[in-house]
Design a protein around this motif. Sequence first.
Motif, PDB file in Angstrom:
ATOM      1  N   ALA A 155      49.495  46.791  39.136  1.00 11.66           N
ATOM      2  CA  ALA A 155      49.157  48.074  39.758  1.00 11.66           C
ATOM      3  C   ALA A 155      48.814  49.137  38.710  1.00 11.66           C
ATOM      4  N   VAL A 156      49.469  49.080  37.563  1.00 13.05           N
ATOM      5  CA  VAL A 156      49.193  50.051  36.503  1.00 13.05           C
ATOM      6  C   VAL A 156      47.964  49.643  35.689  1.00 13.05           C
ATOM      7  N   GLU A 157      47.886  48.386  35.304  1.00 11.15           N
ATOM      8  CA  GLU A 157      46.852  47.953  34.358  1.00 11.15           C
ATOM      9  C   GLU A 157      45.467  47.763  34.984  1.00 11.15           C
ATOM     10  N   THR A 158      45.399  47.282  36.209  1.00 19.25           N
ATOM     11  CA  THR A 158      44.091  46.972  36.797  1.00 19.25           C
ATOM     12  C   THR A 158      43.175  48.186  36.893  1.00 19.25           C
ATOM     13  N   PRO A 159      43.645  49.342  37.368  1.00 14.46           N
ATOM     14  CA  PRO A 159      42.735  50.499  37.405  1.00 14.46           C
ATOM     15  C   PRO A 159      42.213  50.889  36.018  1.00 14.46           C
ATOM     16  N   ILE A 160      43.045  50.747  35.001  1.00 14.24           N
ATOM     17  CA  ILE A 160      42.608  51.078  33.640  1.00 14.24           C
ATOM     18  C   ILE A 160      41.539  50.091  33.183  1.00 14.24           C
ATOM     19  N   LEU A 161      41.731  48.825  33.503  1.00 10.46           N
ATOM     20  CA  LEU A 161      40.730  47.818  33.141  1.00 10.46           C
ATOM     21  C   LEU A 161      39.429  48.020  33.916  1.00 10.46           C
ATOM     22  N   LEU A 162      39.530  48.378  35.184  1.00  8.91           N
ATOM     23  CA  LEU A 162      38.324  48.618  35.980  1.00  8.91           C
ATOM     24  C   LEU A 162      37.485  49.742  35.383  1.00  8.91           C
ATOM     25  N   LEU A 163      38.149  50.767  34.890  1.00 15.75           N
ATOM     26  CA  LEU A 163      37.434  51.904  34.298  1.00 15.75           C
ATOM     27  C   LEU A 163      37.073  51.681  32.832  1.00 15.75           C
ATOM     28  N   LEU A 184      36.958  48.619  30.820  1.00 18.12           N
ATOM     29  CA  LEU A 184      36.190  47.482  30.329  1.00 18.12           C
ATOM     30  C   LEU A 184      34.702  47.804  30.361  1.00 18.12           C
ATOM     31  N   SER A 185      33.968  47.188  29.500  1.00 16.71           N
ATOM     32  CA  SER A 185      32.542  47.441  29.348  1.00 16.71           C
ATOM     33  C   SER A 185      31.800  47.315  30.677  1.00 16.71           C
ATOM     34  N   PRO A 186      30.811  48.185  30.909  1.00 16.00           N
ATOM     35  CA  PRO A 186      30.023  48.113  32.143  1.00 16.00           C
ATOM     36  C   PRO A 186      29.237  46.807  32.300  1.00 16.00           C
ATOM     37  N   ARG A 187      29.066  46.070  31.223  1.00 12.53           N
ATOM     38  CA  ARG A 187      28.333  44.809  31.340  1.00 12.53           C
ATOM     39  C   ARG A 187      29.118  43.744  32.109  1.00 12.53           C
ATOM     40  N   HIS A 188      30.445  43.960  32.263  1.00 10.24           N
ATOM     41  CA  HIS A 188      31.255  43.035  33.048  1.00 10.24           C
ATOM     42  C   HIS A 188      31.204  43.451  34.514  1.00 10.24           C
ATOM     43  N   THR A 189      31.118  42.491  35.385  1.00  9.78           N
ATOM     44  CA  THR A 189      31.060  42.801  36.813  1.00  9.78           C
ATOM     45  C   THR A 189      32.403  43.316  37.305  1.00  9.78           C
ATOM     46  N   PHE A 190      32.365  43.991  38.429  1.00 13.43           N
ATOM     47  CA  PHE A 190      33.595  44.464  39.060  1.00 13.43           C
ATOM     48  C   PHE A 190      34.530  43.285  39.310  1.00 13.43           C
ATOM     49  N   ARG A 191      33.976  42.191  39.744  1.00 16.28           N
ATOM     50  CA  ARG A 191      34.770  40.996  40.035  1.00 16.28           C
ATOM     51  C   ARG A 191      35.468  40.476  38.772  1.00 16.28           C
ATOM     52  N   LYS A 206      36.248  42.243  36.110  1.00 15.21           N
ATOM     53  CA  LYS A 206      37.272  43.231  35.744  1.00 15.21           C
ATOM     54  C   LYS A 206      38.505  43.100  36.635  1.00 15.21           C
ATOM     55  N   LEU A 207      38.291  42.914  37.923  1.00 15.33           N
ATOM     56  CA  LEU A 207      39.407  42.748  38.856  1.00 15.33           C
ATOM     57  C   LEU A 207      40.181  41.471  38.545  1.00 15.33           C
ATOM     58  N   PHE A 208      39.468  40.401  38.295  1.00 17.67           N
ATOM     59  CA  PHE A 208      40.106  39.141  37.922  1.00 17.67           C
ATOM     60  C   PHE A 208      40.922  39.320  36.647  1.00 17.67           C
ATOM     61  N   ALA A 209      40.386  40.041  35.686  1.00 16.40           N
ATOM     62  CA  ALA A 209      41.095  40.293  34.434  1.00 16.40           C
ATOM     63  C   ALA A 209      42.400  41.037  34.688  1.00 16.40           C
ATOM     64  N   GLY A 210      42.385  41.974  35.630  1.00 14.38           N
ATOM     65  CA  GLY A 210      43.592  42.731  35.947  1.00 14.38           C
ATOM     66  C   GLY A 210      44.734  41.858  36.437  1.00 14.38           C
ATOM     67  N   VAL A 211      44.418  40.798  37.112  1.00 17.82           N
ATOM     68  CA  VAL A 211      45.438  39.888  37.638  1.00 17.82           C
ATOM     69  C   VAL A 211      45.732  38.770  36.641  1.00 17.82           C
ATOM     70  N   TRP A 212      44.696  38.165  36.101  1.00 23.84           N
ATOM     71  CA  TRP A 212      44.848  36.974  35.273  1.00 23.84           C
ATOM     72  C   TRP A 212      45.444  37.260  33.897  1.00 23.84           C
ATOM     73  N   LEU A 213      45.020  38.336  33.249  1.00 29.51           N
ATOM     74  CA  LEU A 213      45.544  38.617  31.917  1.00 29.51           C
ATOM     75  C   LEU A 213      47.048  38.850  31.958  1.00 29.51           C
ATOM     76  N   THR A 214      47.510  39.593  32.937  1.00 25.07           N
ATOM     77  CA  THR A 214      48.943  39.821  33.070  1.00 25.07           C
ATOM     78  C   THR A 214      49.670  38.522  33.408  1.00 25.07           C
ATOM     79  N   ALA A 215      49.076  37.716  34.251  1.00 27.88           N
ATOM     80  CA  ALA A 215      49.690  36.427  34.593  1.00 27.88           C
ATOM     81  C   ALA A 215      49.810  35.535  33.359  1.00 27.88           C
ATOM     82  N   SER A 216      48.909  35.700  32.414  1.00 28.52           N
ATOM     83  CA  SER A 216      48.920  34.873  31.207  1.00 28.52           C
ATOM     84  C   SER A 216      50.034  35.247  30.239  1.00 28.52           C
TER      85      SER A 216
END
Length: 104
Positions: free
Chosen positions: A16-24, A26-33, A35-45
Amino acid sequence: MSPWTFLIIGYLATIAVETPILLLGLSPRHTFRTKLFAGVWLTASTYPIVVLMLADHTLLAETFAPAAEIAAFFSLTRTASWRDAAAITAANLASFGVGLLVFG
C-alpha cells in the motif's frame, strides 16, 4: 504478533505504501501494468527475507531490500534506469519510515 501474522499484515501495508511511489516514480517507458506488477512482486521477493530472517538486523535488511529489488526489476524489464533504481529505493525508504511510525 507472530512473525507469520506480521508477515501478512506487513506485506499488505508495504504494498500500500510502495506501489503508489513506484507508479509515479518508475520511468514512463514502463507500462502501468509493469509498474503495478512491480509494486506487488518486488515486495513479495524481499519481504519474507526481511521479516523472517533479517528482522533483528535493520541496517542489513534495509540495504538488502532495495538492492535486491533493483536487481530483480532490472532482470524483469531489461530496460531499467537510474530513475527506476531511485524510485525503488524511495519506495523502500517510505515503507521503512511508515513502519517506524506505526510499529516504533
